[in-house]
Scaffold this motif. Structure first.
Motif, short mmCIF file in Angstrom:
data_model
loop_
_atom_site.label_atom_id
_atom_site.label_comp_id
_atom_site.label_asym_id
_atom_site.label_seq_id
_atom_site.Cartn_x
_atom_site.Cartn_y
_atom_site.Cartn_z
N ARG A 9 0.83 -1.21 0.00
CA ARG A 9 0.00 0.00 0.00
C ARG A 9 0.87 1.26 0.00
O ARG A 9 0.55 2.23 -0.69
CB ARG A 9 -0.97 -0.01 1.18
N TYR A 48 -7.82 -1.28 -3.83
CA TYR A 48 -8.63 -0.10 -4.17
C TYR A 48 -9.61 -0.44 -5.29
O TYR A 48 -9.27 -1.20 -6.20
CB TYR A 48 -7.73 1.06 -4.61
N ASP A 53 -10.92 5.80 -5.64
CA ASP A 53 -10.88 5.20 -4.30
C ASP A 53 -9.48 5.35 -3.71
O ASP A 53 -9.33 5.66 -2.53
CB ASP A 53 -11.29 3.73 -4.38
N ASP A 56 -9.20 8.92 -2.57
CA ASP A 56 -9.97 9.12 -1.33
C ASP A 56 -9.26 8.51 -0.13
O ASP A 56 -9.18 9.14 0.94
CB ASP A 56 -11.37 8.51 -1.46
N GLN A 57 -8.76 7.30 -0.29
CA GLN A 57 -8.08 6.65 0.83
C GLN A 57 -6.76 7.33 1.17
O GLN A 57 -6.39 7.42 2.34
CB GLN A 57 -7.87 5.16 0.54
N CYS A 58 -6.05 7.82 0.16
CA CYS A 58 -4.81 8.56 0.42
C CYS A 58 -5.10 9.83 1.21
O CYS A 58 -4.42 10.12 2.20
CB CYS A 58 -4.12 8.94 -0.89
N GLU A 60 -7.77 10.46 3.04
CA GLU A 60 -8.26 10.10 4.37
C GLU A 60 -7.12 9.67 5.28
O GLU A 60 -7.06 10.08 6.44
CB GLU A 60 -9.32 8.99 4.26
N THR A 61 -6.19 8.89 4.77
CA THR A 61 -5.04 8.47 5.57
C THR A 61 -4.21 9.67 5.98
O THR A 61 -3.80 9.79 7.15
CB THR A 61 -4.18 7.47 4.77
#
Length: 190
Positions: A9, A48, A53, A56-58, A60-61
C-alpha cells in the motif's frame, strides 16, 4: 495489518503521489500507478476499487495522520486551538512534498475540502460568541474563519513555505485576536 500489505500500500501511495506531482490526476492511469509501484494492476484492485478510491483513501489516511499528530497535545484537543494549529502547520511542513502535491494538483480539491471540514468542526466547538461576536451568525463566522485559515495554509504550502510554521500560525492567531475571533488566546500557543 500484515507488513507485506502495508509495504504494498505504501509503494502504491508513493507511486500515486509521484505521478500526481508530474501530471493532473485525471491523466493518471491505474497501469501507470502499477508500473511505478512495481506491482501488478490486479494488486492495485485488491486494495482499491479504482484510482478515485485510491485518492480518497490517500487523502483520508493523510488527514487521519494529520489529526493524530495535531491533537496529540492533551489539553489542546481542538484542531482550531493555537497549539493544534501550530502542530498542524509543523506536520504540513514535515510532509511538505505530499501536501504540496495534493494542493497543487488541479484535479484534487478533495484535500482542501477535508481540511476545511476539520477546521469547521474544531471552530464550531470552541468559538466564543460573546463580545464582538455577539449577535453574529455563528455559522457564517465559522465559515469565514475556517476559509481564512485554510486559504493562508494553502498559500503557505503552494508558495514553498516561505516562513516557518510558528511564524505563520502566530500571524494567523494575531489576526484572529485582533478581530476578536481567536478561538483561544495567543499565549496558549506552545
Amino acid at each position: 495489518m500484515d507488513r507485506r500489505i502495508g509495504k504494498t500500500r505504501e509503494a502504491i501511495f508513493e507511486a500515486f503521489i509521484s505521478l500526481m506531482a508530474e501530471k493532473n490526476f485525471e491523466q493518471i492511469t491505474v497501469n501507470e500507478i502499477a508500473a511505478r509501484a512495481n506491482v501488478s494492476r490486479g494488486t492495485i484492485y485488491l486494495h482499491y476499487v479504482d484510482k478515485y478510491d485510491l485518492l480518497d483513501q490517500c487523502i483520508e489516511t493523510q488527514m487521519e495522520q494529520l489529526c493524530e499528530s495535531c491533537l496529540a497535545g492533551g489539553e489542546d484537543a481542538h484542531i482550531a486551538s493555537g497549539g493544534a494549529l501550530l502542530r498542524t502547520a509543523e506536520y504540513l511542513e514535515r510532509h511538505a512534498w505530499v501536501f504540496t502535491t495534493l494542493l497543487n494538483n488541479k484535479g484534487v480539491p478533495a484535500f482542501r475540502t477535508r481540511l476545511h471540514a476539520i477546521l469547521l468542526q474544531g471552530l464550531s466547538e470552541q468559538i466564543d460568541m460573546s463580545g464582538l461576536n455577539r449577535g453574529m451568525n455563528k455559522e457564517m463566522l465559522i465559515q469565514f474563519l475556517a476559509s481564512a485559515v485554510v486559504g493562508v495554509m494553502e498559500w503557505w504550502i503552494t508558495h514553498s513555505m516561505p516562513y516557518p510554521a510558528n511564524e505563520m500560525i502566530e500571524d494567523i492567531l494575531a489576526l484572529m485576536e485582533r478581530n476578536q475571533m481567536a478561538p483561544r488566546p495567543l499565549d496558549t500557543v506552545q
